[in-house]
Design an enzyme around this catalytic site. Structure first.
Site, PDB file in Angstrom:
ATOM      1  N   LYS A  53       0.859  -1.175   0.000  1.00 27.08           N
ATOM      2  CA  LYS A  53       0.000   0.000   0.000  1.00 27.08           C
ATOM      3  C   LYS A  53       0.902   1.233   0.000  1.00 27.08           C
ATOM      4  CE  LYS A  53      -3.501  -2.112  -0.624  1.00 27.08           C
ATOM      5  NZ  LYS A  53      -4.325  -1.859  -1.804  1.00 27.08           N
TER       6      LYS A  53
ATOM      7  N   LYS B 185     -13.157  -6.841  -8.748  1.00 25.27           N
ATOM      8  CA  LYS B 185     -13.714  -7.081  -7.411  1.00 25.27           C
ATOM      9  C   LYS B 185     -15.197  -7.421  -7.573  1.00 25.27           C
ATOM     10  CE  LYS B 185     -10.652  -4.227  -4.604  1.00 25.27           C
ATOM     11  NZ  LYS B 185      -9.527  -3.916  -5.490  1.00 25.27           N
TER      12      LYS B 185
HETATM   13 MG    MG Z   1      -5.935  -2.204  -5.907  1.00 25.95          MG
END
Ligand code: MG
Length: 368
Positions: free
Chosen positions: A165, A265
């Site tokens: 991240k 997703k």
């Molecule tokens: Mg991503």
């Protein structure tokens, strides 16, 4: 078969690491998840789950999912849950947009279809490729040395793909990427996911500074055009995620050669039905995929495993075992990671049985 009732439960999923932090200082410590149960006149129930990554990741939030299900639920009573395209058409006709609201309902219908057919969902989604599927580990944003230490720990548990991240200050992010790549072996895959956190000049500084590093760059900037601009100035392999939310977006990205990998997703597309359509399109276009969801517990992890395991292996870039990130189990039968990989259940449907003592009483119900 007809839907006779629909209800949902709410459950908190605390993070094992204490919190999960990503670009621009965003952080979550307890995920708010919603489990949908669909009852039928055949006496069989199906289950689905939706769990946004807080309210600031995608245009989705947990209370919004529940408010939307209250709107949609009564419209589905009397419908056949095994007619997935018709169910999706009904949902899209009575509610425009809001794909994440529809995701757990669609997932529960796939669970029912599998139970009726006596087949695991992955068979119905296209088959079962190989013994298991490859997972990545998302590495919460921390100082560079701490992230490298966390990667080493998860590598020792069997993971070979790591998604850092980033999306913070470019100088910090350059250090994070270099510190982690230094401790990895050839063949390990490293993805730097900025989660829309960089402006274009910041992204250009980072990709320039790590041009010699074996790393993928994921969703550097907020918009498609901004990402495309960065993409055209780097030779690093490129992943698009937040801006890829429909088959239209995939087709445009493919036409522009805007990415090498896309992230699909389940809830971003509106459920397994539409995620499958996107997955099949990507296979036809020759685009590799990360197949996952925004977040989730055991039921979402099971749904991800069926979608990923039914995808030709060479097109599956990576997948996620969200149930290993949280301390609360909500269902029996969900897949559990083994050496950085997981396998879809061979039981009918999603292969899970909710733990009702954990879920408690339903927060809302309609129908019988
Ligand atoms: Mg991503």
């Amino acid at each position: 078969m007809k839907i006779t009732g629909l209800k949902f439960y709410q459950v908190d999923l605390p993070l094992a690491e204490g919190n999960y932090s990503w670009s621009e200082g965003k952080s979550v410590d307890v995920f708010d998840s919603t489990v949908v149960q669909i009852d039928t006149d055949a006496g069989i129930s199906g289950y689905g789950e939706v769990c946004p990554l807080g309210p600031v990741y995608l245009p989705a939030y947990a209370a919004g999912a529940r408010a939307g299900i209250v709107e949609l639920g009564p419209q589905l009573i009397g419908r056949d849950p095994t007619q997935l395209i018709a169910i999706n058409q009904t949902m899209d006709r009575v509610m425009k947009g809001h794909p994440y609201v529809k995701s757990a309902i669609d997932m529960a219908c796939w669970d029912l279809l599998g139970k009726v057919a006596g087949l695991p969902v992955c068979t119905l989604l296209g088959g079962r490729f190989g013994d298991d599927v490859v997972l990545y580990r998302a590495i919460s944003q921390r100082p560079a040395a701490e992230m490298a230490e966390n990667v080493a720990g998860y590598r020792a548990e069997g993971y070979r793909r790591f998604q850092l991240k980033v999306g913070g200050r470019p100088d910090d992010d350059i250090q994070r990427i270099r510190a982690v790549r230094d401790i990895l072996e050839p063949g390990d895959k490293l993805i730097a996911d900025a989660n829309t956190g960089w402006l274009m000049h910041e992204a250009m500084r980072v990709v320039g500074a790590v041009a010699d590093v074996d790393v993928y760059i994921e969703q550097p900037c907020a918009t498609y055009q901004q990402c495309l601009s960065v993409r055209r100035h780097t030779n690093l392999p490129f992943v698009l995620d937040e801006v890829i939310d429909s088959v239209d977006a995939i087709l445009k990205g493919a036409a522009d050669q805007a990415m090498d990998v896309v992230n699909i997703k389940i809830s971003k597309f509106g459920g397994l039905t539409k995620a499958k359509q996107a997955r099949d399109l990507c296979v036809s276009l020759g685009i590799a995929m990360t197949l996952e969801d925004s977040w989730g517990g055991d039921i979402i992890t099971a749904a991800i495993s069926h979608l990923a395991h039914s995808t030709p292996t060479e097109y599956l870039f990576t997948s996620t075992d969200f149930n290993s990130y949280v301390t609360q189990s909500i269902a029996d039968g969900a897949p559990h990671r083994d050496n950085g990989r997981m396998a879809a259940s061979t039981a009918p449907g999603l292969g899970i049985e909710p733990k009702f003592d954990v879920l408690g009483d339903p927060k809302w119900a309609c129908g019988g």
